[in-house]
Motif scaffolding. Structure first.
Motif, PDB file in Angstrom:
ATOM      1  N   THR A   1       0.827  -1.203   0.000  1.00 14.80           N
ATOM      2  CA  THR A   1       0.000   0.000   0.000  1.00 14.80           C
ATOM      3  C   THR A   1       0.859   1.250   0.000  1.00 14.80           C
ATOM      4  N   VAL A   2       1.945   1.256   0.782  1.00 10.24           N
ATOM      5  CA  VAL A   2       2.854   2.397   0.827  1.00 10.24           C
ATOM      6  C   VAL A   2       3.469   2.637  -0.537  1.00 10.24           C
ATOM      7  N   GLU A   3       3.890   1.552  -1.199  1.00  7.09           N
ATOM      8  CA  GLU A   3       4.503   1.699  -2.514  1.00  7.09           C
ATOM      9  C   GLU A   3       3.513   2.292  -3.498  1.00  7.09           C
ATOM     10  N   GLN A   4       2.233   1.852  -3.416  1.00  2.67           N
ATOM     11  CA  GLN A   4       1.235   2.406  -4.318  1.00  2.67           C
ATOM     12  C   GLN A   4       0.993   3.886  -4.012  1.00  2.67           C
ATOM     13  N   ASP A   5       0.971   4.231  -2.707  1.00  8.05           N
ATOM     14  CA  ASP A   5       0.772   5.631  -2.340  1.00  8.05           C
ATOM     15  C   ASP A   5       1.936   6.499  -2.820  1.00  8.05           C
ATOM     16  N   ASP A   6       3.120   5.919  -2.872  1.00  7.90           N
ATOM     17  CA  ASP A   6       4.277   6.663  -3.335  1.00  7.90           C
ATOM     18  C   ASP A   6       4.299   6.800  -4.853  1.00  7.90           C
ATOM     19  N   GLY A   7       3.294   6.242  -5.517  1.00  6.44           N
ATOM     20  CA  GLY A   7       3.207   6.401  -6.957  1.00  6.44           C
ATOM     21  C   GLY A   7       4.029   5.418  -7.747  1.00  6.44           C
ATOM     22  N   ARG A   8       4.424   4.308  -7.132  1.00 12.80           N
ATOM     23  CA  ARG A   8       5.245   3.356  -7.867  1.00 12.80           C
ATOM     24  C   ARG A   8       4.418   2.541  -8.847  1.00 12.80           C
TER      25      ARG A   8
ATOM     26  N   LEU B   1      14.451   4.646  -9.968  1.00 11.24           N
ATOM     27  CA  LEU B   1      14.382   5.744  -9.008  1.00 11.24           C
ATOM     28  C   LEU B   1      13.138   5.634  -8.124  1.00 11.24           C
ATOM     29  N   ARG B   2      12.000   5.273  -8.703  1.00 13.12           N
ATOM     30  CA  ARG B   2      10.779   5.142  -7.906  1.00 13.12           C
ATOM     31  C   ARG B   2      10.898   3.997  -6.906  1.00 13.12           C
ATOM     32  N   GLU B   3      11.459   2.879  -7.330  1.00 13.52           N
ATOM     33  CA  GLU B   3      11.634   1.760  -6.403  1.00 13.52           C
ATOM     34  C   GLU B   3      12.555   2.155  -5.252  1.00 13.52           C
ATOM     35  N   ARG B   4      13.629   2.874  -5.594  1.00 13.97           N
ATOM     36  CA  ARG B   4      14.576   3.295  -4.555  1.00 13.97           C
ATOM     37  C   ARG B   4      13.906   4.253  -3.574  1.00 13.97           C
ATOM     38  N   ALA B   5      13.084   5.153  -4.101  1.00  7.56           N
ATOM     39  CA  ALA B   5      12.429   6.135  -3.240  1.00  7.56           C
ATOM     40  C   ALA B   5      11.370   5.497  -2.350  1.00  7.56           C
ATOM     41  N   SER B   6      10.670   4.487  -2.854  1.00  9.16           N
ATOM     42  CA  SER B   6       9.557   3.911  -2.096  1.00  9.16           C
ATOM     43  C   SER B   6       9.973   2.782  -1.171  1.00  9.16           C
TER      44      SER B   6
ATOM     45  N   GLY C   1      13.590   2.056  -0.538  1.00 11.85           N
ATOM     46  CA  GLY C   1      14.928   2.256  -0.011  1.00 11.85           C
ATOM     47  C   GLY C   1      15.956   1.290  -0.530  1.00 11.85           C
ATOM     48  N   THR C   2      15.573   0.496  -1.529  1.00 16.17           N
ATOM     49  CA  THR C   2      16.513  -0.490  -2.066  1.00 16.17           C
ATOM     50  C   THR C   2      16.214  -0.738  -3.536  1.00 16.17           C
ATOM     51  N   THR C   3      17.073  -1.542  -4.167  1.00 18.22           N
ATOM     52  CA  THR C   3      16.871  -1.956  -5.559  1.00 18.22           C
ATOM     53  C   THR C   3      17.032  -3.466  -5.613  1.00 18.22           C
ATOM     54  N   LYS C   4      15.985  -4.162  -5.963  1.00 19.01           N
ATOM     55  CA  LYS C   4      15.999  -5.618  -5.974  1.00 19.01           C
ATOM     56  C   LYS C   4      16.233  -6.118  -7.392  1.00 19.01           C
ATOM     57  N   LEU C   5      17.450  -6.612  -7.635  1.00 16.76           N
ATOM     58  CA  LEU C   5      17.796  -7.059  -8.978  1.00 16.76           C
ATOM     59  C   LEU C   5      16.938  -8.239  -9.426  1.00 16.76           C
TER      60      LEU C   5
END
Length: 411
Positions: free
Chosen positions: A11-18, A83-88, A90-94
């Motif tokens: 839900t947080v990720e969706q709210d962050d616009g990801r 960038l959106r994944e990192r912002a929402s 805090g990481t980047t999952k390869l």
């Protein structure tokens, strides 16, 4: 508890616009709109340029620049996703990144490769079929561009019949970019943690742009084939799209009249290249700068001027509809046109080519709704990067197995 935590995180990720309402990830960076209809419309412009050029439409002598438009858009979207994944999160999952790429790219590509090889054997004979299968093997592993470099293929001025899978060279360049770029993104994010990520990325992308474009200018007159297909000469095009995504916050502050002018100048530059360039243009070289920078201008200006700029045209339903189908149409149109012409034994008329393009469009619609979209959004796959990668491995294995069988059964 774990299920509730996962639900809250989603839900947080969706709210962050990801994520968009469709379930797709937003293809723009934080600070930009979640969905860019002008980018979708530009995909339509790009695929129209390429397809109509291959159909030998008179006056559209530089339609090959549509591929460069695609490169810039790919760099913009992939950087925005990261960038959106990192912002929402805090990481980047390869694992998840490559799983998404697998679901997005491989189903339609594998279908086209397999059917093209079978059609080549059936209608063009075992010699041409064998050659197509060999290219199919390299296309399945996304190094078709290096195959064409090694065989000395000249896309713009070749006298020999082209491969029915030659259009996969650009897909190979993009996939090679996808292999390297996320790792560079992570390394950049972790290094010098006190420095803003966008600033670090800007420096990385700017250096890549200068180096790659310089190499394009140097390499093209010395080895035109290598320059055309090489990821090293094309990297700057994807990097420029990435730089536009990185600068979304600053671009959104552009004065509205300037942003509007940028989009219209950019769209005009793309179309000018499409009609003014020819097969005799030294390409990519420095000439590629026009369509590449023009595309970047449309996307950059559209960050601040969504309505009054070129998006006024690019957002209309026909462009957006074709933009959705652009990947499938790009894959299908070339094999159909090449197999039809080689089966006939001569170049086809424009009218005949347009009929084959209509067939390609029909197949694109079918593959988009029956293969590409269902697998892309299948929850069983989308919830697991490992399962998505397993699907990709199965598809690549099936393609390679067919190539080996066909080559082995036609000595």
């Amino acid at each position: 508890m774990a299920k509730h935590a996962k639900r809250r995180r989603r839900t947080v990720e969706q709210d962050d616009g990801r994520f968009l309402d469709t379930g797709d990830e937003s293809g723009s960076a934080p600070g930009d709109r979640k969905f860019r209809p002008d980018v979708e419309g530009l995909r339509a412009v790009a695929v129209l340029l390429v397809v109509l050029y291959h159909a030998d439409i008179p006056w559209l002598t530089g339609g090959f620049v549509g591929v460069d438009v695609f490169f810039v858009l790919s760099g913009f979207v992939i950087t925005g996703l990261l960038l959106r994944e990192r912002a929402s999160t805090g990481t980047t999952k390869l694992l998840n990144f490559y799983g998404r790429r697998s679901r997005r790219i491989l189903p339609a590509a594998t279908l086209v490769i397999i059917l093209t090889v079978l059609a080549s054997y059936h209608w063009l004979g075992f010699l041409t079929g064998g050659d197509t299968a060999e290219v199919g093997r390299t296309a399945s592993l996304f190094y078709a561009n290096f195959h064409f470099i090694s065989t000395g293929t000249n896309y713009l001025a070749s006298q020999a019949p082209p491969s029915a899978l030659q259009n996969f060279w650009s897909l190979s360049v993009e996939e090679q970019f996808y292999v390297l770029y996320p790792t560079l993104f992570i390394v950049t994010a972790l290094a010098w943690s006190r420095v803003n990520l966008r600033l670090k990325l800007s420096i990385l992308l700017a250096v890549s742009i200068v180096a790659s474009f310089t190499w394009s200018v140097v390499q093209t007159p010395n080895n035109a084939v290598s320059a055309y297909f090489s990821p090293f000469t094309r990297a700057w095009e994807l990097a420029l799209g990435g730089l536009v995504a990185v600068g979304s916050v600053q671009l959104a502050k552009l004065p509205r009249p300037a942003a509007v002018a940028m989009t219209w100048i950019g769209l005009g530059g793309i179309l000018f290249a499409g009609f003014a360039y020819t097969s005799t243009t030294t390409y990519p070289g420095s000439a590629v700068a026009l369509p590449v920078i023009a595309t970047a201008l449309v996307v950059a200006g559209g960050t601040a001027a969504p309505r009054m700029g070129a998006e006024w045209i690019l957002r209309i339903p026909p462009f957006r509809w074709l933009g959705k189908l652009s990947y499938s149409l790009y894959l299908w149109h070339w094999p159909i046109l090449i197999i039809a012409a080689q089966y006939a034994g001569h170049s086809l008329s424009v009218a005949d080519n347009l009929l084959w393009v209509l067939l390609a469009l029909g197949l694109s619609i079918v593959s988009y709704f029956a293969v590409e979209n269902p697998l892309r959004h299948w929850k069983f796959l989308s919830r697991s990067g490992i399962r998505s990668l397993c699907l990709g491995a199965i598809l690549v294995g099936a393609s390679l197995g067919l190539m080996a069988f066909e080559i082995g059964s036609h000595p």
